[in-house]
Design an enzyme around this catalytic site. Structure first.
Site, PDB file in Angstrom:
ATOM      1  N   THR A  16       0.989  -1.281   0.040  1.00 11.36           N
ATOM      2  CA  THR A  16      -0.006   0.027   0.172  1.00 11.36           C
ATOM      3  C   THR A  16       0.858   1.367  -0.090  1.00 11.36           C
ATOM      4  OG1 THR A  16      -0.172  -0.107   2.240  1.00 11.36           O
ATOM      5  CG2 THR A  16      -1.953  -1.234   1.259  1.00 11.36           C
ATOM      6  N   ARG A  18       4.152   2.437  -2.454  1.00 15.13           N
ATOM      7  CA  ARG A  18       4.572   3.019  -3.967  1.00 15.13           C
ATOM      8  C   ARG A  18       4.834   1.559  -4.823  1.00 15.13           C
ATOM      9  NH1 ARG A  18       2.323   6.575  -2.164  1.00 15.13           N
ATOM     10  NH2 ARG A  18       2.900   8.598  -2.006  1.00 15.13           N
ATOM     11  N   GLU A  29       2.139   2.794 -12.358  1.00 17.69           N
ATOM     12  CA  GLU A  29       1.523   4.125 -12.170  1.00 17.69           C
ATOM     13  C   GLU A  29       2.479   5.345 -12.543  1.00 17.69           C
ATOM     14  OE1 GLU A  29      -0.710   4.796  -8.445  1.00 17.69           O
ATOM     15  OE2 GLU A  29      -0.477   2.826  -7.898  1.00 17.69           O
ATOM     16  N   HIS A  45      -5.089   2.606  -5.886  1.00 19.67           N
ATOM     17  CA  HIS A  45      -4.257   3.962  -5.089  1.00 19.67           C
ATOM     18  C   HIS A  45      -5.509   4.579  -4.094  1.00 19.67           C
ATOM     19  CE1 HIS A  45      -0.620   6.010  -4.798  1.00 19.67           C
ATOM     20  NE2 HIS A  45      -1.419   6.468  -3.671  1.00 19.67           N
ATOM     21  N   ALA A  64      -5.834   3.621  -0.494  1.00 22.75           N
ATOM     22  CA  ALA A  64      -5.617   3.217   0.723  1.00 22.75           C
ATOM     23  C   ALA A  64      -5.901   4.327   1.709  1.00 22.75           C
ATOM     24  CB  ALA A  64      -4.396   2.397   0.884  1.00 22.75           C
ATOM     25  N   PHE A  65      -5.507   5.439   1.423  1.00 21.12           N
ATOM     26  CA  PHE A  65      -5.482   6.706   1.835  1.00 21.12           C
ATOM     27  C   PHE A  65      -7.046   7.487   2.038  1.00 21.12           C
ATOM     28  CE2 PHE A  65      -5.659   8.400  -2.168  1.00 21.12           C
ATOM     29  CZ  PHE A  65      -6.469   9.568  -2.025  1.00 21.12           C
TER      30      PHE A  65
END
Length: 347
Positions: A238, A240, A269, A309, A311-312
């Protein structure tokens, strides 16, 4: 110098704002003179905010000398990001402009998402969900494994890694960890053990990555060391995408070295400095996860879970960014500057 409390109400300009952020910030900064701009500071007519005492930006606003020279009243820049290399700190120091940031906001958020991936893989929730959608309630192939007693290997014991360890202890897991900087007090407090990187690879049932991306961590998991991983382990990322060499990961999954992987990030990415960057309208369209995933071999494997992307991305985490920004402003106006980005200055 910070604006004195008794001074006139300052003019505050927010740039790169989303619609939902405006009422939230108005409530947090009730009574202040606030202007909102959807675009980056460099894309807005300077005459619309030239009298600003305070500006708040995100990473696409390049606050350079040219901008700073035009904002004669500017006393505070508070960026809604952890990084601040889009701001000329040297020029700000010369002009006695304070720069603040958001040091942390998603530690528990990312840690929780990490375990969402772990639980999906260990209990095959994604497969069960897909099956029951087809009204198939058979349990064949859905047998999972317990987390209790399993060994979790945490690579990177920073703010996020610490939360991961706390959660793991709640599941009664054994935790080993690798970090360049060892905090012995934390090791004792949380009940985990620091080990070498090779030992972690060989002895973890689940490996989870929580370290920054840089030259030293590029392809941290690669074709040379991935074979050292305990056979049948799970790999979670989770952080980079480029921490893992994709070809090595695919081969490890095909050969059975890994029994599965949970990925919130992919090597394909575009380079992401800030997690919230992927939500911005300024994020390049060529970096869209849909385009990346269309031809990605990992997306076709049933023992791999990929999230975009994300998770945040919780309500609370995004609100914490705004809460910290509003607090940066309030503290500054009360001569108590916090989260000062320019470490060369103290207030």
């Amino acid at each position: 110098m910070p604006v004195k409390k008794e001074a006139l109400m300052p003019n505050i300009a927010f740039f790169e704002t989303e619609e939902w952020e405006k009422p939230y910030l108005k409530e947090k900064l009730k009574g202040y003179n606030i202007s909102f701009f959807n675009n980056a500071i460099n894309q807005v007519d300077i005459n619309k905010f030239k009298d600003s005492d305070i500006v708040s930006v995100f990473i696409y606003s390049k606050v350079d000398r040219a901008i700073l020279n035009k904002l004669k009243n500017l006393r505070l820049i508070t960026t809604r990001s952890t990084g601040f290399d889009h701001i000329d700190l040297s020029e700000c120091k010369k002009k006695k402009i304070t720069v603040c940031n958001v040091p942390t906001y998603g530690e528990n958020t990312v840690a929780e998402h990490t375990f969402a991936l772990v639980l999906n893989l260990t209990r095959k929730i994604h497969k069960a969900w897909e099956r029951t959608r087809r009204l198939d309630f058979s349990q064949e192939g859905l047998r999972g494994v317990d987390l209790r007693g399993k060994t979790l290997g945490v690579v990177g014991v920073g703010n996020i890694g610490k939360h991961v360890i706390r959660i793991a202890k709640g599941f009664e897991m054994d935790v080993i960890a690798f970090d360049v900087f060892k905090n012995k007090k934390l090791e004792k407090e949380l009940g985990f053990k620091y080990v070498s990187f090779n030992y972690l690879l060989k002895n973890s049932d689940i490996i989870t990555l929580h370290c920054p991306y840089n030259k030293k961590t590029h392809h941290l998991i690669n074709k040379k060391n991935i074979a050292k991983i305990k056979k049948g382990a799970l790999l979670i990322n989770t952080s980079r995408g480029a921490l893992i060499e994709t070809n090595a990961l695919v081969n490890a999954l095909d050969s059975g070295i890994l029994s599965g992987a949970g990925l919130d990030v992919l090597e394909g990415e575009c380079f992401v400095k800030e997690d919230a960057q992927v939500m911005s309208k300024h994020f390049p369209k060529k970096c869209d996860m849909k385009i990346i995933l269309e031809d990605h071999i990992l997306a076709k494997k049933d023992n791999v879970i990929i999230t975009p992307h994300n998770a945040f991305n919780s309500v609370e985490a995004l609100q914490r960014i705004l809460d910290t920004t509003a607090n940066n402003i309030k503290c500054f106006l009360n001569n108590k500057s916090i989260n000062v980005a320019d470490t060369g200055r103290r207030f």
